[in-house]
Design an enzyme around this catalytic site. Structure first.
Site, PDB file in Angstrom:
ATOM      1  CD  GLU A  53      51.261  43.090  44.561  1.00 14.42           C
ATOM      2  OE1 GLU A  53      52.053  43.330  43.631  1.00 14.42           O
ATOM      3  OE2 GLU A  53      51.143  43.838  45.551  1.00 14.42           O
ATOM      4  CB  ILE A  54      49.600  36.824  39.319  1.00 12.73           C
ATOM      5  CG1 ILE A  54      51.071  36.719  39.697  1.00 12.73           C
ATOM      6  CG2 ILE A  54      49.431  36.574  37.825  1.00 12.73           C
ATOM      7  CD1 ILE A  54      51.685  35.348  39.448  1.00 12.73           C
TER       8      ILE A  54
END
Length: 293
Positions: free
Chosen positions: A202-203
């Protein structure tokens, strides 16, 4: 010497004069009528025991036994009529992946017994899983996890252990990342169940959608430094480690991901990989409503 404890192939040996140090040795062997390893639901999970020994005369100096499965696996990620594909072929067959996101089973890791691992994979198999994702906010799992994945036909989507945050990019930190990644790639690469490597959880999507720059008050200079560090870590260091140590497996930097250069969640963006959060959110909201009543 290479030996089959199950008599699946004939012993092979080679005589070498070696000085002290590391020396790669290539010793091919043939398996007559080999059987392929298949994911759960598509066939059996044939595994072969391969024993490699280092001998000096009649004395055995070192021995290691490794189970291997014979299969081909391809992550098909290329432009198509809808934008960009993302699916898996095993032994040339496109496979519809069924599974879930896996987090550590307990906050206190030593409490997770072998029996719990066996129960976990028995439940996966009974639920018709054929893939599990090891989440980047958890741990690189113990060997028993991947052994059971091999035995039960559960393909493993393996995140590197980075999630939901930006990370340092100084040379000391990147060197530690390289060493940690190299160790785990070499440890896990023999497993037939290991399907792919993903850089983080999710970065990438967070950079464009979670408002980090404004909410944390980063200056333009600091923010651009962090973005450069992201590229160094997930687009240089980790893919280089995979290419060096496990070149036949697929790597991509972050999940969820989308077509195009941006990961902004827009109506016309086609999501390649993503997470359906409503399983968790819906349960949470339901509990909240129940408490309110």
């Amino acid at each position: 010497m290479v030996h089959s404890p199950d008599n699946a192939f004939k012993d092979k040996s080679i005589d070498l004069d070696l000085a002290a140090g590391k020396h790669p040795v290539n010793l091919p062997f043939d398996i007559a009528s080999p059987q392929r390893w298949w994911p759960n639901g598509l066939g059996t999970q044939k595994l072969y025991n391969v024993q490699v020994s280092l001998l000096e005369g009649k004395d055995t100096l070192s021995t290691q036994t490794q189970r291997i499965g014979l299969r081909t696996l391809e992550v098909v990620n290329k432009p198509d009529a809808q934008g960009e594909s993302f699916f898996v072929k095993v032994n040339g067959v496109p496979v519809f992946m069924k599974g879930a996101n896996y987090i550590p089973q307990d906050n206190f890791l030593p409490r997770v017994t072998d029996a719990r691992y066996h129960k976990l994979f028995a439940d996966m198999k009974e639920a018709n899983f054929n893939m599990v994702r090891v989440w980047g906010g958890g741990i690189y799992e113990n060997d028993i996890f991947y052994d059971l994945a091999d035995e039960n036909g559960i393909l493993v989507w393996q995140d590197f252990m980075f999630a939901c945050s930006l990370y340092p990019s100084d040379s000391d930190f990147l060197q530690q990342v390289k060493e940690e990644a190299t160790y785990n790639i070499q440890r896990l690469r023999p497993h037939a169940s290991l399907a792919l490597w993903c850089g983080n959880n999710e970065i990438g999507v967070a950079i464009n959608n979670w408002g980090w720059k404004d909410s944390y008050g980063y200056t333009d200079e600091n923010w651009n430094k962090l973005l450069k560090g992201y590229d160094q870590l997930f687009k240089e260091v980790l893919p280089a480690a995979v290419t060096t140590n496990d070149p036949e497996r697929f790597y991509f930097p972050s999940s969820p991901s989308a077509t195009g250069a941006s990961l902004k969640i827009l109506p016309k963006v086609i999501i390649i990989t993503g997470a359906y959060g409503m399983v968790w959110n819906g349960l949470k909201h339901s509990r909240q409503r129940s408490r309110a009543l």
